[in-house]
Enzyme design. Structure first.
Site, mmCIF file in Angstrom:
data_model
loop_
_atom_site.group_PDB
_atom_site.id
_atom_site.type_symbol
_atom_site.label_atom_id
_atom_site.label_comp_id
_atom_site.label_asym_id
_atom_site.label_seq_id
_atom_site.Cartn_x
_atom_site.Cartn_y
_atom_site.Cartn_z
ATOM 1 N N GLU A 1 36.360 32.051 44.974
ATOM 2 C CA GLU A 1 36.505 32.972 43.957
ATOM 3 C C GLU A 1 38.086 34.538 44.450
ATOM 4 O O GLU A 1 38.418 34.233 46.084
ATOM 5 C CB GLU A 1 34.932 34.059 44.535
ATOM 6 C CG GLU A 1 34.071 35.325 43.666
ATOM 7 C CD GLU A 1 33.888 34.623 42.466
ATOM 8 O OE1 GLU A 1 34.990 34.521 41.010
ATOM 9 O OE2 GLU A 1 32.942 33.918 42.235
ATOM 10 N N GLY B 1 28.986 43.528 32.051
ATOM 11 C CA GLY B 1 28.906 44.137 33.040
ATOM 12 C C GLY B 1 28.317 43.760 34.287
ATOM 13 O O GLY B 1 28.355 43.966 35.512
ATOM 14 N N ALA B 2 27.734 42.740 33.984
ATOM 15 C CA ALA B 2 27.125 42.183 34.553
ATOM 16 C C ALA B 2 28.447 40.750 35.654
ATOM 17 O O ALA B 2 27.222 40.103 36.446
ATOM 18 C CB ALA B 2 25.573 41.490 34.588
ATOM 19 N N GLY B 3 29.372 40.550 35.234
ATOM 20 C CA GLY B 3 30.109 39.610 35.792
ATOM 21 C C GLY B 3 29.846 37.907 35.515
ATOM 22 O O GLY B 3 30.183 37.798 36.002
ATOM 23 N N LEU B 4 29.557 38.384 34.418
ATOM 24 C CA LEU B 4 29.173 37.281 33.277
ATOM 25 C C LEU B 4 30.062 36.882 32.450
ATOM 26 O O LEU B 4 30.375 35.697 31.660
ATOM 27 C CB LEU B 4 27.435 36.960 33.142
ATOM 28 C CG LEU B 4 26.842 37.101 34.006
ATOM 29 C CD1 LEU B 4 25.231 36.607 33.794
ATOM 30 C CD2 LEU B 4 27.368 35.697 35.786
ATOM 31 N N SER C 1 33.236 39.694 28.277
ATOM 32 C CA SER C 1 34.003 40.063 27.907
ATOM 33 C C SER C 1 34.794 38.897 27.633
ATOM 34 O O SER C 1 35.470 38.884 26.227
ATOM 35 C CB SER C 1 35.761 41.299 28.400
ATOM 36 O OG SER C 1 35.194 40.753 30.105
ATOM 37 N N ASP D 1 38.246 33.244 33.387
ATOM 38 C CA ASP D 1 37.093 33.157 32.923
ATOM 39 C C ASP D 1 37.423 33.565 31.524
ATOM 40 O O ASP D 1 36.722 32.450 30.582
ATOM 41 C CB ASP D 1 37.354 35.129 32.718
ATOM 42 C CG ASP D 1 36.743 35.342 34.688
ATOM 43 O OD1 ASP D 1 36.487 34.660 35.543
ATOM 44 O OD2 ASP D 1 36.400 36.506 33.899
HETATM 45 C C1 GLA Z 1 37.170 37.953 37.057
HETATM 46 C C2 GLA Z 1 38.481 38.242 36.712
HETATM 47 C C3 GLA Z 1 38.813 36.551 36.828
HETATM 48 C C4 GLA Z 1 38.973 36.049 38.587
HETATM 49 C C5 GLA Z 1 37.163 36.705 38.986
HETATM 50 C C6 GLA Z 1 37.491 36.729 40.625
HETATM 51 O O1 GLA Z 1 36.444 37.672 36.127
HETATM 52 O O2 GLA Z 1 38.480 37.452 35.881
HETATM 53 O O3 GLA Z 1 39.838 36.147 36.463
HETATM 54 O O4 GLA Z 1 39.623 36.950 39.342
HETATM 55 O O5 GLA Z 1 37.054 38.211 38.871
HETATM 56 O O6 GLA Z 1 37.556 35.247 41.259
#
Ligand code: GLA
Length: 389
Positions: free
Chosen positions: A35, A123-126, A129, A173
């Protein structure tokens, strides 16, 4: 929404014409470990999910592009003989950013009608976008025969987000959304873009995603700030030894070079990146050796480093992870994605999942007043065409 319902909605919005409607899908992703390493030229280990964004698209015989989604009421229209400009903070900036990048390469579309539909929490970090970006580029590349290969599309997706949306994200991502494969995670070297698909069929163990349901306020500016801190660390280390990015350093090399970083915060940020890269390599080795317990320990250590050194977790993610670790059937648990809210990822023994959801759910709610959500993740395929209606 089912495809049939989406088609109905599409026809309600845009009416009939003689052109066919084409359907595409691109997934969200969950990162298992690695991460905040991608923009440091390090390693990541994400997998694509089976949920993401669907797109229905059809040529309309005009020079107008119409964007709509089933997730928000906001609709956007653009004319192809005008420049593409940012639309406030709207979701449409993701597809507009893609069209803008295509235009820079002299790849123009015709007028089209688009309807998006995401079954991934925003917006849940999955990576909702990235899934919008990747479904858009996959669709336009196919519909207009641009001839871009997958990796070119992944890079273009990242560029659209960096330059049009203004988030300085790394490549993880878009890569996971574009290149994913069912039952596999992707071990990617973000410097060389070499990668390996690693089977993640875990006997009797499931990947459980837990959503804090905490909105990620200010996440973009804090994300960009972390990125600048890493660049500042590279600049300082460069005075002692030339490096391009932190991902090049082993833990040992960092220990004798880190003196050159005088700012303690910047030093801790760099320490996270270097140790996380090391953990990611060790995690892959553990998986190859069938040592899932070790993999889980490395996930835990990853979270602790993101909490203490990189400082991107926050109360909700920490509580969720702590509660998860109290369940005896939890192998490992950590935040996933950018942080500052969003989701955690845990490896949980199948026969403990009921207990996990009940206990972690209750305890988290008692401590935060927020109701979490749980999803069992199955690694899915990357962006693809689903068919023609
Ligand atoms: C977001 C960013 C990725 C990566 C993560 C952290 O999801 O879009 O490119 O940097 O945070 O690991």
């Amino acid at each position: 929404m089912k495809i049939e319902e989406l088609k109905e909605r599409f026809l309600e919005l845009y009416g009939l014409n003689e052109e066919k409607i084409h359907i595409y899908f691109a997934p969200g992703r969950v990162n298992l470990i690695g991460e905040h390493t991608d923009y440091n030229g390090g390693y990541v280990f994400p997998c694509a999910l089976t949920f993401g964004t669907y797109l229905l698209v059809r040529k309309n015989g005009t020079i107008k592009v119409n964007f709509a989604t089933t997730n928000f009421d906001h609709r956007v229209e653009v004319m192809l003989n005008e420049p593409f400009t940012r639309d406030g903070k709207s979701w449409a900036n993701y597809p507009l950013g893609i069209m803008n990048e295509l235009r820079k390469r002299a790849l123009e579309t015709e007028g089209i009608d688009l309807l998006y539909s995401g079954d991934i929490p925003n917006g849940a970090g999955l990576s909702s976008s990235a899934s919008i970006e990747m479904v858009t580029i996959t669709a336009l590349n196919d519909l207009f025969g641009f001839g871009l290969d997958k990796m070119e599309m992944v890079k273009l997706g990242q560029k659209a987000e960096n330059e049009f949306v203004g988030v300085n994200c790394g490549i993880m991502d878009q890569f996971a959304s574009g290149m994913g494969e069912a039952n596999h995670a992707l071990f990617l070297n973000c410097e060389t873009l070499d990668y390996k698909k690693v089977p993640v069929i875990l006997n009797g163990i499931k990947i459980v995603i837990s959503n804090t349901n905490k909105r990620r306020g200010l996440a973009d500016s804090k994300y960009n700030e972390r990125r600048s801190q890493c660049e500042a660390a590279v600049e300082k280390i460069n005075k002692k030894e030339p490096i391009r990015n932190l991902g090049e350093l082993s833990v040992k090399e960092f220990s004798y070079l880190s003196d050159s970083i005088t700012d303690e915060t910047v030093k801790r940020r760099a320490k996270h990146v270097v140790t996380e890269n090391d953990r990611t390599l060790k995690a892959i080795a553990a998986l190859n050796n069938g040592d899932i317990e070790e993999f889980g320990k490395l996930m835990n250590a990853s979270h602790d480093s993101l909490r203490d050194d990189y400082e991107v977790t926050g109360k909700e993610l920490d509580i969720l992870v702590n509660e998860a670790r109290k369940i005896p059937g939890t192998i490992g648990s950590r935040m996933t994605g950018a942080g500052f809210g969003g989701c955690t990822v845990s490896l949980v023994k199948e026969d403990s999942i009921e207990e996990f959801i009940r206990e972690v759910g209750n305890n988290y709610e008692n401590k935060t007043g927020l109701i979490p959500e749980f999803y069992i993740a199955e690694p899915g395929d990357g962006a693809k065409k689903i068919g023609v209606l």
